[in-house]
Design a protein around this motif. Structure first.
Motif, PDB file in Angstrom:
ATOM      1  N   LEU A 301       0.859  -1.193   0.000  1.00  0.00           N
ATOM      2  CA  LEU A 301       0.000   0.000   0.000  1.00  0.00           C
ATOM      3  C   LEU A 301       0.889   1.234   0.000  1.00  0.00           C
ATOM      4  CD1 LEU A 301      -2.842   1.371   0.386  1.00  0.00           C
ATOM      5  CD2 LEU A 301      -2.442   1.165   2.849  1.00  0.00           C
ATOM      6  N   ILE A 302       0.449   2.278  -0.707  1.00  0.00           N
ATOM      7  CA  ILE A 302       1.167   3.557  -0.749  1.00  0.00           C
ATOM      8  C   ILE A 302       0.176   4.667  -0.426  1.00  0.00           C
ATOM      9  CG2 ILE A 302       2.562   5.126  -2.163  1.00  0.00           C
ATOM     10  CD1 ILE A 302       3.078   2.645  -4.009  1.00  0.00           C
ATOM     11  N   LEU A 303       0.580   5.579   0.450  1.00  0.00           N
ATOM     12  CA  LEU A 303      -0.233   6.765   0.736  1.00  0.00           C
ATOM     13  C   LEU A 303       0.616   8.002   0.481  1.00  0.00           C
ATOM     14  CD1 LEU A 303      -1.239   4.667   3.438  1.00  0.00           C
ATOM     15  CD2 LEU A 303      -3.092   6.252   2.961  1.00  0.00           C
ATOM     16  N   SER A 304       0.039   8.974  -0.222  1.00  0.00           N
ATOM     17  CA  SER A 304       0.768  10.179  -0.610  1.00  0.00           C
ATOM     18  C   SER A 304      -0.141  11.402  -0.486  1.00  0.00           C
ATOM     19  CB  SER A 304       1.286  10.049  -2.047  1.00  0.00           C
ATOM     20  OG  SER A 304       0.204   9.822  -2.944  1.00  0.00           O
ATOM     21  N   GLY A 305       0.447  12.575  -0.669  1.00  0.00           N
ATOM     22  CA  GLY A 305      -0.305  13.828  -0.603  1.00  0.00           C
ATOM     23  C   GLY A 305      -0.012  14.691  -1.816  1.00  0.00           C
ATOM     24  N   HIS A 306       0.245  15.977  -1.570  1.00  0.00           N
ATOM     25  CA  HIS A 306       0.752  16.940  -2.550  1.00  0.00           C
ATOM     26  C   HIS A 306      -0.301  17.511  -3.506  1.00  0.00           C
ATOM     27  CE1 HIS A 306       3.769  19.122  -4.721  1.00  0.00           C
ATOM     28  NE2 HIS A 306       3.544  18.476  -5.853  1.00  0.00           N
TER      29      HIS A 306
END
Length: 399
Positions: A301-306
């Motif tokens: 799983l990958i969680l990101s913002g931006h």
């Protein structure tokens, strides 16, 4: 003469009493409006959120004996808080946005009782250029807004507004950020591995900071691979073994994707922005670096913002990436955060929306209109036009 004076005095007293009672009602109404819009609304909205449930696999346990449940970690993920600084931050804007985030965060922590909170970068708005004095002030305000009980851990990754883009960042800014937030790149809890990626440093151009960042990730990859093996293979040494579960990547920049065209939901990018092509190393990581991360770390799983908007992307081997929307009204009318129920082998995610800014402003406008009517009715300014309208309608009916 005396009786007329007594009558006039009594009339004045009745008028003062009426006005005092009206003032009391107005004050109570204003306090109730402020209490609802600035406190209660956060409880009413966030109370509807609940932790997602993990599906129990069929055939769990043997010979009819139920399998012991795995410990579940309750984690909150939020992004892009953008606490305003000394240069671009008007005091009223600071007050409004920080109060919104403070009430939202404190209410969520109190109601939902997370065990760990992750902030996915761009915590500050002006960290890339703030002076030491301004940085200290921003950090102090951050800990006031995001204060939390001792049993709740708070972890953060750096964003481009915290340490600058690749052409702005330097060792001083990175160390300054890591002095406030734990610099640990690998965080394990309840058998779950989290890799905290400094995605700003993954430019891929071989600069000193970039080379060190990639070397750290390669070392973590080696450590994870050794821990996945039942018996430590040659080259792993006597290093402490990590939990054998595949890691969860936490970073600011999303992995490479062309645009947000395939993103959906009420908090996805607006239609006029969805098809705008993302710029590599600015809006998203480059294609090459994205492939490296997937290959080296093999995440689940990958969680990101931006991007400030929501999106779900399936990468190769079915790896899901979730882009977490901004937590601040300054970037979104409908901010939110992600709630995760996570075990070493499984996870379930849910989204929790915060109060919408336009609904709060509408509530204030409606309440202000009602207060104006309450104020004007005793003066006759409202009743006179009403009676005039009634007379006009009566005449129209007789004709």
């Amino acid at each position: 003469m005396a009786s007329s004076q007594l009558g006039a005095r009594g009339q004045c007293l009745r008028l003062l009493k009426t006005r005092g009672f009206l003032l009391l009602k107005l004050s109570a109404a204003i306090l109730a409006m402020l209490l609802f819009c600035e406190f209660l609304i956060y409880y009413l909205v966030i109370f509807r959120c609940s932790w997602p449930e993990l599906k129990t696999p069929e055939g769990a346990g043997t010979l009819g004996a139920p399998k012991a449940p795995e410990p579940v970690l309750r984690a909150m993920f939020l992004a892009d808080t953008h606490l305003l600084g000394a240069v671009r931050g008007h005091w009223l804007d600071k007050l409004r946005r920080e109060w919104q985030m403070e009430r939202a965060f404190q209410t969520a922590v109190w109601l939902l009782q997370p065990e760990v909170v992750f902030i996915l970068g761009d915590i500050f708005d002006e960290g890339k250029w703030s002076s030491p004095e301004a940085w200290a002030d921003d950090v102090g305000r951050f800990w006031k807004v995001f204060r939390h009980p001792p049993h709740v851990q708070l972890r953060a990754v750096a964003g481009n507004h915290d340490i600058g883009f690749h052409y702005q960042m330097d060792t001083y800014r990175i160390k300054r950020f890591e002095k406030v937030f734990n610099p640990e790149r690998l965080f394990s809890w309840k058998g779950i591995n989290f890799v905290m990626v400094n995605s700003v440093a993954l430019e891929g151009d071989g600069c000193d900071i970039c080379s060190r960042a990639e070397a750290e990730l390669l070392e973590i990859s080696h450590w994870l691979n050794c821990s996945r093996e039942e018996h430590s293979p040659r080259g792993c040494g006597d290093r402490q073994r990590l939990p054998a579960s595949a890691p969860i990547l936490l970073q600011h920049f999303p992995l490479y994707r062309r645009n947000d065209a395939n993103c959906s939901g009420e908090d996805a990018a607006p239609p006029d922005e969805k098809y705008t092509r993302f710029k590599e190393r600015y809006d998203v990581l480059s294609w090459e670096v994205s492939r490296k991360l997937l290959w080296w770390l093999r995440p689940r799983l990958i969680l990101s913002g931006h991007t400030h908007s929501a999106c779900e992307v399936q990468h190769r081997a079915g790896v899901l990436e979730v882009s977490v929307p901004s937590f601040s009204w300054r970037n979104r009318n409908n901010p939110s955060f992600i709630m995760g129920s996570i075990t070493p082998m499984d996870y379930a995610l849910a989204k929790c929306y915060l109060p919408r800014e336009d609904m709060v402003l509408t509530t204030y406008c409606v309440a202000a209109g009602c207060l104006m009517l309450i104020t004007l009715i005793p003066t006759g300014l409202v009743s006179a036009p009403f009676h005039f309208g009634q007379r006009v309608l009566r005449k129209f009916k007789t004709m």
